[in-house]
Design an enzyme around this catalytic site. Structure first.
Site, PDB file in Angstrom:
ATOM      1  N   LYS A 145      10.392 -15.557 -12.479  1.00 32.96           N
ATOM      2  CA  LYS A 145       9.957 -14.528 -13.420  1.00 32.96           C
ATOM      3  C   LYS A 145       8.804 -15.017 -14.291  1.00 32.96           C
ATOM      4  CE  LYS A 145      12.142 -11.182 -12.056  1.00 32.96           C
ATOM      5  NZ  LYS A 145      11.869 -11.792 -10.745  1.00 32.96           N
ATOM      6  N   CYS A 171       0.833  -1.195   0.000  1.00 35.61           N
ATOM      7  CA  CYS A 171       0.000   0.000   0.000  1.00 35.61           C
ATOM      8  C   CYS A 171       0.873   1.252   0.000  1.00 35.61           C
ATOM      9  CB  CYS A 171      -0.904   0.019   1.225  1.00 35.61           C
ATOM     10  SG  CYS A 171      -1.932  -1.436   1.406  1.00 35.61           S
ATOM     11  N   LYS A 209       5.361  -4.332  -5.090  1.00 38.95           N
ATOM     12  CA  LYS A 209       6.789  -4.060  -5.143  1.00 38.95           C
ATOM     13  C   LYS A 209       7.432  -4.154  -3.770  1.00 38.95           C
ATOM     14  CE  LYS A 209      10.395  -2.947  -7.581  1.00 38.95           C
ATOM     15  NZ  LYS A 209      10.883  -3.927  -8.567  1.00 38.95           N
ATOM     16  N   ASN A 239      -1.071   2.041   6.301  1.00 40.15           N
ATOM     17  CA  ASN A 239      -0.329   0.864   5.853  1.00 40.15           C
ATOM     18  C   ASN A 239       0.063   0.061   7.079  1.00 40.15           C
ATOM     19  OD1 ASN A 239      -0.429   1.979   3.319  1.00 40.15           O
ATOM     20  ND2 ASN A 239       1.735   2.519   3.222  1.00 40.15           N
ATOM     21  N   GLY A 240       0.102  -1.258   6.954  1.00 35.94           N
ATOM     22  CA  GLY A 240       0.527  -2.086   8.070  1.00 35.94           C
ATOM     23  C   GLY A 240      -0.571  -3.029   8.528  1.00 35.94           C
ATOM     24  N   HIS A 258      14.753 -38.216  -9.412  1.00 39.16           N
ATOM     25  CA  HIS A 258      14.193 -38.484  -8.092  1.00 39.16           C
ATOM     26  C   HIS A 258      12.775 -37.936  -7.958  1.00 39.16           C
ATOM     27  CE1 HIS A 258      18.025 -40.056  -6.735  1.00 39.16           C
ATOM     28  NE2 HIS A 258      18.616 -38.975  -7.247  1.00 39.16           N
ATOM     29  N   GLU A 281       5.666 -15.026 -12.107  1.00 40.60           N
ATOM     30  CA  GLU A 281       5.198 -13.677 -11.800  1.00 40.60           C
ATOM     31  C   GLU A 281       4.499 -13.030 -12.994  1.00 40.60           C
ATOM     32  OE1 GLU A 281       8.347 -11.950  -8.506  1.00 40.60           O
ATOM     33  OE2 GLU A 281       8.957 -11.984 -10.601  1.00 40.60           O
ATOM     34  N   TRP A 312      -3.406  -2.601  -1.406  1.00 43.26           N
ATOM     35  CA  TRP A 312      -3.228  -3.986  -1.855  1.00 43.26           C
ATOM     36  C   TRP A 312      -3.872  -4.848  -0.793  1.00 43.26           C
ATOM     37  CZ3 TRP A 312      -0.943  -8.722  -0.724  1.00 43.26           C
ATOM     38  CH2 TRP A 312      -0.633  -9.558  -1.805  1.00 43.26           C
ATOM     39  N   GLU A 365      15.489 -18.108 -10.342  1.00 44.95           N
ATOM     40  CA  GLU A 365      15.034 -16.757 -10.695  1.00 44.95           C
ATOM     41  C   GLU A 365      14.290 -16.763 -12.020  1.00 44.95           C
ATOM     42  OE1 GLU A 365      14.449 -12.600 -10.462  1.00 44.95           O
ATOM     43  OE2 GLU A 365      14.765 -14.212  -9.008  1.00 44.95           O
TER      44      GLU A 365
END
Length: 597
Positions: A484, A2, A592, A103-104, A503, A487, A77, A480
């Protein structure tokens, strides 16, 4: 996550709030709203679960009294409560005397809500933030002063907050922070508060960051308090390095494409700034940290992947035992003697990382932070701070911050190993020479990938998912790459050590299954690729070999692994997402700066 912006200006606050909220879009959000004082002294509240474009239209169509110069803005958010207009910020009290953005997380929200309901307060939303609004209203009825009401209310609150409260009639704005970022600035344009300097960078040259427990009245000069008492000393002044031009596309289709292309230049600049201080150990000496016998890396997501690259280098070059931990799972781990904790967070506000700092495994050891924000909560809590120097990153999915974290961490750890006598200066000089070629190799990888990858991405974008494999120091890059794809495309993607295929994961391989190979020249990969091909899997390889699908110029023996493969992996994820019609700068459900657990 947020975002908050608050302002008291001589002109219409709406003009400032709209620009500020645009600057906060990159953090991710699912609703947006403002509360603005009008010429009659009332507070106009406008909220939407659409994008900021919709808010702009609603403000442009406003037919009520003219907007005055005091207002709050918020991008939300969702964490507590679904995505609805009633759950969007700002929230009002029962009498519409105050509006609040927050926020929080309020840990004791249920208890407070129950007691306030018994006291006669009526709630309009499902979110914990509204509890603050009614609690402040309750205290305001007793003391009659907004500043004092906020202070008294927060004494009863458990949790984290960055908040701003606007009072009807007076236009006063009081802000407060605890374990959430918030900063204030006083300029010729007016007084501002925000959770992110990007929101107000157009008008601000200097700012102050609130410390935990701070409460500030946005008057000039500001009235500043800490929970311990009125009249707390002001935090230091910081210069604003962000400019509005940082958010411009400069001809690119999206910020992700722009930020991928910026990587080579950023690495070059970073290496120039470190100079000879890497190889002679003086870069490490500047941080004043004691020698360490073990390294504990703590991070989340992309930052943890970067940390694994750094950990592999320390293990290989220094013979030092290393441990990498997901920040949200550190609570039960045990501190080991002689350990240096390396906490990594792009924003420096990642709640899981900040909570990890409070656990014995981290708080009982010296702690070094690697972050992109010098004024973040992580930076303020660390014993020393290494900045990754990526500059503003607008795209929600990390790109250049990953590369910059690796380069900064690599430079510092090579210097540390020299300073501790675990690596010779001659060996360090050779490593730095290899690093000097990295910008060119990253640029070469980008050129190659742009020619080859979009066609591949178009062909495989219909796949329901894919597997990324690698060996040794290539594994963090495979992780990574898979991250990506997840995401940006919203398709499943897993990464595995190539040796683990037999395995279990081989059961996933069938005709046409896409397998991305991050090739670091480990000869064992050839057999793993054959295993996949014999079952009909489609191989897309990124490496030095002439038969690689995407060729990159790399140093096989580099202790930091096949870092050049990062660029084709980023371009692959972006190209697939584009072919699927995704918003590559603002992936769904992602933020973000992750400021809640």
């Amino acid at each position: 996550m947020c975002g908050i912006i608050a302002c008291r200006t001589a002109e219409s606050a709406a003009d400032y709030l709209r620009i500020g909220l645009r600057r906060l879009e990159y953090r991710g959000y699912d609703s947006v709203g403002v509360a603005i004082q009008t010429a009659t002294g009332d507070i106009a509240r406008v909220r939407t679960i659409e994008r900021i474009d919709t808010l702009d239209r609603l403000l442009a169509d406003w037919s009520g009294p003219a907007f005055a110069g005091a207002g709050l803005g918020h991008t939300r958010w969702a964490t507590h409560g679904s995505v609805t207009e009633s759950n969007a910020h700002p929230h009002n009290d029962c009498e519409d005397r105050i509006s609040l953005v927050h926020n929080g997380i309020i840990d004791n929200a249920d208890t407070l809500r129950a007691s306030l309901t018994i006291a006669g307060h009526s709630f309009d939303s499902d979110v914990d933030s509204e509890v603050l609004c009614h609690l402040i209203e309750d205290r305001l009825q007793l003391c009659g002063d907004l500043f004092e009401a906020v202070r008294l209310a927060l004494v009863e609150v458990e949790g984290s907050w960055g908040l701003a409260v606007l009072e009807r009639g007076t236009g006063r704005i009081v802000v407060a922070a605890n374990r959430c970022p918030l900063l204030v600035a006083h300029t010729p344009d007016g007084a501002f508060a925000t959770s992110d300097i990007a929101a107000i960078a157009d008008w601000v040259d200097e700012f102050r960051v609130l410390e935990d427990g701070d409460i500030v009245d946005l008057v000039s000069p500001p009235r500043w308090s800490r929970q311990e008492g009125i009249g707390a000393s002001l935090p230091p002044v910081h210069r604003c390095a962000w400019r509005s031009t940082d958010a411009e596309l400069n001809g690119y289709a999206d910020h992700m494409a722009k930020e991928i292309d910026e990587q080579a230049e950023l690495v070059s600049g970073a290496l120039d700034s470190y100079g000879s201080r890497i190889a002679d150990g003086s870069l490490w000496a500047e941080y004043g940290m004691e020698p360490f016998e073990r390294l504990h890396v703590v991070g989340c997501g992309t930052s943890l992947n970067a940390g694994r690259v750094i950990a592999n280098l320390v293990r290989r070059l220094g013979g030092i035992p290393v441990r990498c931990s997901t920040a949200s799972e550190v609570a039960d781990e045990i501190a080991e003697p002689g350990t240096l904790s390396l906490a990594i967070s792009q924003s420096g506000e990642t709640t899981d990382v900040l909570r990890a700092l409070e656990t014995p495994a981290v708080c009982e050891t010296p702690m070094l932070a690697l972050t992109n924000s010098a004024h973040s909560a992580l930076a303020r809590r660390a014993d020393a701070v290494m900045l990754c120097g990526a500059g503003p990153e607008i795209g929600v999915a990390a790109t250049k911050t990953f590369i910059c974290q690796i380069v900064a961490g690599t430079a510092l750890m090579i210097s540390a190993l020299v300073g501790m006598g675990r690596l010779t200066r001659a060996a360090a000089v050779d490593l730095v020479d290899d690093l000097r070629y990295l910008p060119d190799r990253l640029g070469h990888a980008g050129v190659k990938a742009k020619c080859v990858v979009p066609r591949i991405a178009e062909e495989i974008s219909s796949a329901s998912g894919m597997i990324f494999i690698a060996r040794g120091n290539g594994i963090p890059y495979a992780a990574e790459g898979a991250l990506k794809v997840k995401e940006l495309t919203y398709c499943w993607a897993e990464h595995h050590s190539a040796g683990e295929l037999k395995h279990g994961p081989l059961a996933l391989i069938g005709v046409g299954t896409v397998v991305i190979v991050v090739d670091n020249d480990d000869p064992r990969l050839r057999a793993n690729i054959a295993e996949v091909q014999s079952r009909g899997g489609r191989i897309v390889s990124i490496g030095r070999y002439a038969d690689s699908t995407v060729q990159v110029a790399s140093i096989p023996s580099a202790p930091w692994g096949p870092i050049e493969s990062t660029v084709p992996l980023q371009i692959l994820a972006r190209s697939m997402a584009m072919s699927l019609g995704r918003d590559v700068d603002k992936p769904r459900n992602l933020a973000k700066s992750v400021t809640v657990e």
